[in-house]
Design an enzyme around this catalytic site. Structure first.
Site, PDB file in Angstrom:
ATOM      1  N   CYS A 194      -0.018   3.750  10.995  1.00 38.46           N
ATOM      2  CA  CYS A 194       0.390   5.500  11.852  1.00 38.46           C
ATOM      3  C   CYS A 194      -0.893   5.817  12.827  1.00 38.46           C
ATOM      4  CB  CYS A 194      -0.031   6.182  10.252  1.00 38.46           C
ATOM      5  SG  CYS A 194      -1.423   6.797   9.420  1.00 38.46           S
TER       6      CYS A 194
ATOM      7  N   ASP B 277       2.406  -1.726   4.532  1.00 40.62           N
ATOM      8  CA  ASP B 277       1.917  -0.073   5.757  1.00 40.62           C
ATOM      9  C   ASP B 277       0.092   0.434   5.839  1.00 40.62           C
ATOM     10  OD1 ASP B 277       2.727   2.199   7.052  1.00 40.62           O
ATOM     11  OD2 ASP B 277       2.475   2.865   5.623  1.00 40.62           O
TER      12      ASP B 277
ATOM     13  N   ASP C 189      -5.766  -3.489  -6.091  1.00 45.68           N
ATOM     14  CA  ASP C 189      -6.411  -4.129  -4.418  1.00 45.68           C
ATOM     15  C   ASP C 189      -5.413  -5.204  -3.885  1.00 45.68           C
ATOM     16  OD1 ASP C 189      -6.991  -4.954  -2.455  1.00 45.68           O
ATOM     17  OD2 ASP C 189      -9.272  -4.547  -2.803  1.00 45.68           O
TER      18      ASP C 189
ATOM     19  N   CYS D 214       1.158  -1.328   0.001  1.00 45.10           N
ATOM     20  CA  CYS D 214      -0.335  -0.334  -0.454  1.00 45.10           C
ATOM     21  C   CYS D 214       1.235   1.240   0.016  1.00 45.10           C
ATOM     22  CB  CYS D 214      -1.041  -0.106   1.503  1.00 45.10           C
ATOM     23  SG  CYS D 214      -1.871  -1.275   0.873  1.00 45.10           S
ATOM     24  N   ALA D 215       1.417   1.218  -1.151  1.00 47.22           N
ATOM     25  CA  ALA D 215       2.674   2.253  -1.251  1.00 47.22           C
ATOM     26  C   ALA D 215       2.342   3.958  -1.278  1.00 47.22           C
ATOM     27  CB  ALA D 215       3.465   2.095  -2.232  1.00 47.22           C
ATOM     28  N   ALA D 216       1.562   4.018  -1.567  1.00 48.29           N
ATOM     29  CA  ALA D 216       1.066   5.842  -1.863  1.00 48.29           C
ATOM     30  C   ALA D 216       1.365   7.057  -0.136  1.00 48.29           C
ATOM     31  CB  ALA D 216       0.225   6.350  -2.606  1.00 48.29           C
ATOM     32  N   PRO D 217       1.821   7.912  -0.439  1.00 48.85           N
ATOM     33  CA  PRO D 217       2.454   8.083  -1.574  1.00 48.85           C
ATOM     34  C   PRO D 217       3.875   8.209  -2.245  1.00 48.85           C
ATOM     35  CG  PRO D 217       2.409   9.893  -0.280  1.00 48.85           C
ATOM     36  CD  PRO D 217       1.553   8.039   0.837  1.00 48.85           C
ATOM     37  N   GLY D 218       4.264   7.165  -1.534  1.00 45.55           N
ATOM     38  CA  GLY D 218       5.738   6.855  -1.678  1.00 45.55           C
ATOM     39  C   GLY D 218       7.063   6.834  -1.014  1.00 45.55           C
ATOM     40  N   GLY D 219       6.437   7.307  -0.104  1.00 47.75           N
ATOM     41  CA  GLY D 219       7.729   7.888   0.912  1.00 47.75           C
ATOM     42  C   GLY D 219       8.714   6.750   0.883  1.00 47.75           C
TER      43      GLY D 219
END
Length: 460
Positions: A393, A340, A321, A270-275
Site C-alpha cells: 500500500c 502483501d 515470522d 502477512c495476513a492481518a487483519p485478515g481482509g
C-alpha cells in the site's frame, strides 16, 4: 505532561480533548487514531462533539507544516519554541480559521483563550489571544506564494514533507505529485466488500437502497460498494451477519489478482487483519485451504474473528515470522501465495495523516531490503505453474517495481504471469504500469495508493 487536567466532575470539551491528544501525539510519537479512540471512550462526548474533536485532530495533523508556516509569522520566537500544549492549541485554532467554515472566528478565539487560561496562566492566554486576533486582522494574507520552487510550494500548499514531495516529483512529475498530495488530504470514502458466498453485489445494493443509503457500485472492484454518509458500517447488522466487510477499494483488487479457485491451497504470508484472506476464501466459495500467517499472536485472533463472522471455514491462522515460512511448509506446496508485504504505507496517508511526518528516506531503503528477502524466501513455497501476488500500500518504486525487478533478475524460474495483470488489465487506462505490475495512485480512483504484481513460477 499531557492528559486530562480536568478538575473532577467537569466534562472535557471537544477542543480540550483534541488539544490533549495532539500534545500527546507530538510528545510521545503515539498514533493519533489509538489515542483518539481511547480519549473518546473516556470522555463520553455527544456524536457532534466527538465528530468535532476527530476533525480537529486529523485535520491539524494533516495540515501541520502549513499551519506552522503561517503561525511562524505571528509567534515572536517561532512555533518551535512554544510549550507543546500551547503549540497544539494554536495549531488547531488556526486550522479552524483556515480550513473549517462552520465555526465563527470569534468563537475559535474565545474557546482558545479559555483553554489557555484553564491550562496555563494569564501571560499565555494573553499571547494566544494576541496571536489569533492578529491573524484574523490579516486573514487575507494567509496564502502560499505562487512563485516558490515547485516542491516547496506543493509541500506547503498541501502539507507534505518537502523531501517526500521532491522524491515524488522525481518519480512521477510535478503535476502528478500535486494531485497525489491533494488526494491525500481528501476524506476517504467508506467502501465495503460484499461477501459473495452469501449475497450478490446487486442484491446488497438493493438492500442498502431500501434502507435509504446512498450506495453505489465501486468503479474499481466488482465486489465493492461505496457508501456515503452512512456512519460506521461495522455497527450494522449486515456487517455483524457477515454480508459485508469494510475494506478500501484498492485493497479489494489483491484477492482478485490471486485468482484463487475452489479447492486450491493458498498461503497469505502477512495476513492481518485478515481482509484479503477472507476475500480469497469468499472467491474460493470456502472450498480449499488458506493458511493465514501473521507475526503477531493478537493479530491472528483478528483474522480468525473475521473468518468466523463471514462463515468461512477454509481459513487457518498460524503465527510466526514470514521469513520462517519456508522452513514450516514443504517446498512448492502452494497453488497461490499472497505476499502483501510490510511497507512504508505512503499510499494510505488519507487514512493515517501521522504517517507522512514520521517517515524518512532511510525507512524506505530499509523496508525495501526486507521486502526482497521476504519475496525470495516465500517464493520457494510456490508450485510450478502457480501464481504469487506481491502487493504493497505504497507508491514508492523502490518498494514496488524495484523489489519485483530485483527478485526476477535473481530467479530465472520466475516471471511476470503470462496473462500479465489478468482481470486487472481493466485498470491500464487510468493507472500506471510499472515493472510488470500496476501502480494505483490515490488520485486515480480516490482510493488508497497500491501496487500489485502477479508472478508465476515456470513449469520445469
Amino acid at each position: 505532561m499531557s492528559g486530562n487536567r480536568n478538575p473532577k466532575g467537569r466534562q472535557e470539551s471537544p477542543r480540550e480533548l483534541a488539544m490533549n491528544v495532539l500534545t500527546q501525539v507530538e510528545q510521545e510519537g503515539a498514533y493519533s487514531n489509538l489515542l483518539l479512540n481511547s480519549a473518546l471512550q473516556k470522555a463520553s462526548l455527544s456524536k457532534s462533539d466527538a465528530g468535532l474533536a476527530t476533525e480537529l485532530i486529523y485535520g491539524t495533523i494533516s495540515r501541520l507544516n502549513t499551519l506552522d508556516y503561517f503561525l511562524d509569522r505571528y509567534v515572536n520566537k517561532g512555533v518551535a519554541k512554544l510549550q507543546p500544549w500551547v503549540r497544539a492549541l494554536l495549531r488547531m485554532s488556526l486550522y479552524q480559521v483556515v480550513y473549517l467554515d462552520r465555526i465563527p472566528d470569534h468563537a475559535v478565539v474565545s474557546e482558545a483563550v479559555n483553554l489557555a487560561k484553564r491550562r496555563g496562566h494569564q501571560g499565555i492566554s494573553g499571547m494566544v489571544n494576541g496571536v489569533l486576533r492578529n491573524i484574523l486582522r490579516q486573514k487575507a494574507d494567509l496564502t502560499i506564494p505562487e512563485d516558490m520552487p515547485a516542491a516547496r510550494r506543493i509541500s506547503l500548499l498541501h502539507s507534505h514533507p518537502q523531501w517526500l514531495v521532491e522524491r515524488w516529483i522525481a518519480q512521477y512529475g510535478t503535476e502528478a505529485t500535486e494531485a497525489i498530495c491533494a488526494a491525500n488530504n481528501e476524506p476517504p470514502a467508506v467502501s465495503v466488500r460484499v461477501n459473495t458466498t452469501m449475497i450478490s453485489r446487486e442484491e446488497m445494493l438493493k438492500l442498502m437502497g431500501s434502507h435509504g443509503l446512498d450506495a453505489t457500485p465501486s468503479p474499481l472492484s466488482p465486489y465493492g460498494i461505496v457508501v456515503k454518509g452512512a456512519g460506521n458500517m461495522a455497527l450494522t447488522d449486515w456487517y455483524r451477519d457477515g454480508l459485508i466487510s469494510i475494506q478500501d477499494e484498492s485493497s479489494m483488487l489483491v484477492a482478485e489478482a490471486i485468482q484463487p479457485e475452489p479447492g486450491m491451497r493458498v498461503l497469505d504470508c502477512c495476513a492481518a487483519p485478515g481482509g484479503k484472506s477472507a476475500h480469497m476464501g469468499e472467491l474460493m466459495k470456502d472450498e480449499g485451504s488458506i493458511i493465514a500467517n501473521d507475526i503477531h499472536t493478537h493479530k491472528g485472533k483478528l483474522i480468525s474473528d473475521q473468518a468466523s463472522r463471514l462463515g468461512l471455514d477454509s481459513i487457518m491462522t498460524v503465527t510466526g515470522d514470514a521469513l520462517d515460512l519456508a522452513d514450516r511448509f514443504e517446498p512448492a506446496s502452494f497453488d497461490r501465495i499472497l505476499l502483501d508485504a510490510p511497507c512504508s504505507g505512503l499510499g494510505v496517508i488519507r487514512r493515517k495523516p501521522d504517517l507522512k511526518w514520521g517517515k524518512s528516506e532511510e525507512d524506505i531503503a530499509e523496508i525495501a531490503a526486507l521486502q526482497l528477502r521476504l519475496l525470495e524466501s516465500v517464493s520457494s513455497l510456490l508450485r510450478p505453474g502457480g501464481i504469487l501476488v506481491y502487493s504493497t500500500c505504497t507508491m514508492e518504486p523502490l518498494e514496488n517495481e524495484g523489489v519485483v525487478s530485483a527478485f526476477l533478475e535473481g530467479h530465472a524460474e520466475f516471471a511476470i504471469a503470462d496473462d500479465g495483470l489478468g482481470s486487472l488489465s481493466r485498470l491500464e487506462e487510468k493507472s500506471l504500469l510499472r515493472g510488470g505490475g500496476v501502480q494505483i495512485l490515490p488520485q486515480h480512483y480516490h482510493s488508497d495508493g497500491f501496487y500489485i504484481a502477479r508472478i508465476s513460477r515456470q513449469s520445469s
